[in-house]
Write an enzyme that holds these catalytic residues in place. Sequence first.
Site, PDB file in Angstrom:
ATOM      1  N   SER A 141       0.869  -1.183   0.000  1.00 54.06           N
ATOM      2  CA  SER A 141       0.000   0.000   0.000  1.00 54.06           C
ATOM      3  C   SER A 141       0.904   1.230   0.000  1.00 54.06           C
ATOM      4  CB  SER A 141      -0.853  -0.005   1.269  1.00 54.06           C
ATOM      5  OG  SER A 141      -1.502   1.239   1.454  1.00 54.06           O
ATOM      6  N   TYR A 154      -1.613   0.513  10.717  1.00 53.34           N
ATOM      7  CA  TYR A 154      -1.601   0.010   9.335  1.00 53.34           C
ATOM      8  C   TYR A 154      -0.285   0.391   8.658  1.00 53.34           C
ATOM      9  CZ  TYR A 154      -3.432  -0.888   4.606  1.00 53.34           C
ATOM     10  OH  TYR A 154      -3.639  -1.354   3.334  1.00 53.34           O
TER      11      TYR A 154
END
Length: 255
Positions: A141, A154
């Site tokens: 990501s 995250y």
Amino acid sequence: MAENTSKNAVVTGASSGIGAATVRQLRNDGWNVIAVARRTDRLEALAQETGAIACAADVTKDDDVARLREFATDTFGPAGGTDTLINIAGGARGVDSVANAHEDDWEWMYQVNVLGTLRVIKAFLPELRSHGNATILNLTSTAGHTAYEGGSGYNAAKFGQHALNDALRLEEAEHNIRVIEVAPGMVHTEEFTLNRLAGNQEAADNVYKGVAKPLTGEDVAGVVGYAVGLAHHVNLDTIVMRPVAQAAAHKVIRR
Ligand code: 8X3
């Protein structure tokens, strides 16, 4: 060096979103695909639709991953049957600041994004080395490249997965294993943000509100298909992709 002609891929995280779109993309591109996820009903439907072969497994469980490895050997053949491993399984939980972080959310994210990816890679590495022209693609990501407020848990997991990816490329080049990272920014899928926000649909919808065209699972799957379909000596090391409306994690154009 011979090219990768067998086209036998294992795709994790296949039950929805980018993973399911990747299975569809690869099947359209003529790949044999083992689609892996926990939810059998979704997997079976995807298998029916695409002709992929379903294998229910949880990448956070050693026994499941060992069973997946045996299933792949039975399906694609031993020692080099699988030539491409695509790790899509992952996810986010929460948008808490560091001050308010929940350790169980951090642990879950580390398990599913980092250790899950590690487990599957370790299980398949002997086979991929035997193949001689193998590929590992890991979906990370932009959160693994730039931290943002509310992203710390995250971010930490995706930075970890990004580091795993880079070390792996250095270590496995001598075995002619190509290691690719695809790092998308804002992708509007059915479940990613909904899961992150504990099922709050309104809050999830607000994340994408007014953004002209967030990426779709199909956009990412197209890039994955392109990267693994290139001649094997071409390694797209790290592919960062975002919608035009998201120039950076902190700059999103909303109208
Ligand atoms: C998802 C991208 O911007 O929500 O991997 O961190 S973001």
